[in-house]
Design an enzyme around this catalytic site. Structure first.
Site, PDB file in Angstrom:
ATOM      1  N   PRO A  17       0.849  -1.199   0.000  1.00  0.00           N
ATOM      2  CA  PRO A  17       0.000   0.000   0.000  1.00  0.00           C
ATOM      3  C   PRO A  17       0.880   1.243   0.000  1.00  0.00           C
ATOM      4  O   PRO A  17       1.704   1.417   0.885  1.00  0.00           O
ATOM      5  CB  PRO A  17      -0.788  -0.132   1.301  1.00  0.00           C
ATOM      6  CG  PRO A  17       0.041  -1.003   2.168  1.00  0.00           C
ATOM      7  CD  PRO A  17       0.808  -1.910   1.277  1.00  0.00           C
ATOM      8  N   MET A  18       0.717   2.072  -1.026  1.00  0.00           N
ATOM      9  CA  MET A  18       1.526   3.285  -1.144  1.00  0.00           C
ATOM     10  C   MET A  18       0.613   4.487  -1.351  1.00  0.00           C
ATOM     11  O   MET A  18      -0.190   4.503  -2.294  1.00  0.00           O
ATOM     12  CB  MET A  18       2.509   3.160  -2.302  1.00  0.00           C
ATOM     13  CG  MET A  18       3.541   2.072  -2.096  1.00  0.00           C
ATOM     14  SD  MET A  18       4.603   1.840  -3.537  1.00  0.00           S
ATOM     15  CE  MET A  18       3.536   0.843  -4.588  1.00  0.00           C
ATOM     16  N   GLU A  19       0.746   5.452  -0.488  1.00  0.00           N
ATOM     17  CA  GLU A  19      -0.069   6.668  -0.544  1.00  0.00           C
ATOM     18  C   GLU A  19       0.086   7.367  -1.888  1.00  0.00           C
ATOM     19  O   GLU A  19       1.209   7.562  -2.366  1.00  0.00           O
ATOM     20  CB  GLU A  19       0.338   7.606   0.599  1.00  0.00           C
ATOM     21  CG  GLU A  19      -0.504   8.837   0.716  1.00  0.00           C
ATOM     22  CD  GLU A  19      -1.932   8.548   1.140  1.00  0.00           C
ATOM     23  OE1 GLU A  19      -2.772   9.424   0.920  1.00  0.00           O
ATOM     24  OE2 GLU A  19      -2.208   7.481   1.692  1.00  0.00           O
ATOM     25  N   CYS A 103       3.356   3.630  10.154  1.00  0.00           N
ATOM     26  CA  CYS A 103       3.722   4.359   8.948  1.00  0.00           C
ATOM     27  C   CYS A 103       4.718   5.471   9.291  1.00  0.00           C
ATOM     28  O   CYS A 103       4.484   6.241  10.219  1.00  0.00           O
ATOM     29  CB  CYS A 103       2.491   4.952   8.285  1.00  0.00           C
ATOM     30  SG  CYS A 103       2.858   5.844   6.768  1.00  0.00           S
TER      31      CYS A 103
END
Length: 108
Positions: A17-19, A103
């Site tokens: 998951p990458m912003e 995070c």
């Protein structure tokens, strides 16, 4: 709910998951060209999903059947919000839920 993790061949690949990267369109492109064994959504805030701005936040949760298994990654600070959102994610048909607890992003 079946445990898809036990059905994966080893070693397996996962789309981290990458912003501002792993949105619906990016995952669709990967599903067509080089699908990982597991997809993750972008970071999604539990409090935002329960707010008046829900319609903007829940866009992060859009997925297609080509993106299975799909895991929703959530973050927040209120345990009661996690509980409500977990029920909601189950109703949306996600294969799993990942609680982000470390995070390095300062805004998260």
């Amino acid at each position: 709910m079946a445990n898809f993790w036990k059905k994966l061949n080893e070693p397996f690949t996962a789309l981290a998951p990458m912003e501002d990267v792993t949105d619906f369109v990016f995952r669709e492109i990967l599903a067509e060209t080089a699908p990982p064994d597991v997809f993750f959504t972008e970071f999604t805030n539990v409090t935002g999903l329960l707010s008046e701005g829900k319609k903007f936040v829940e866009r992060r949760l859009k997925y297609s059947e080509k993106q299975r298994p799909i895991v929703a990654q959530i973050w927040g600070s209120e345990p009661k919000d996690y509980y409500e959102v977990a029920k909601y994610l189950k109703s949306l048909g996600f294969d799993g839920i990942d609680i982000n607890m470390g995070c390095p992003q300062k805004k998260v």
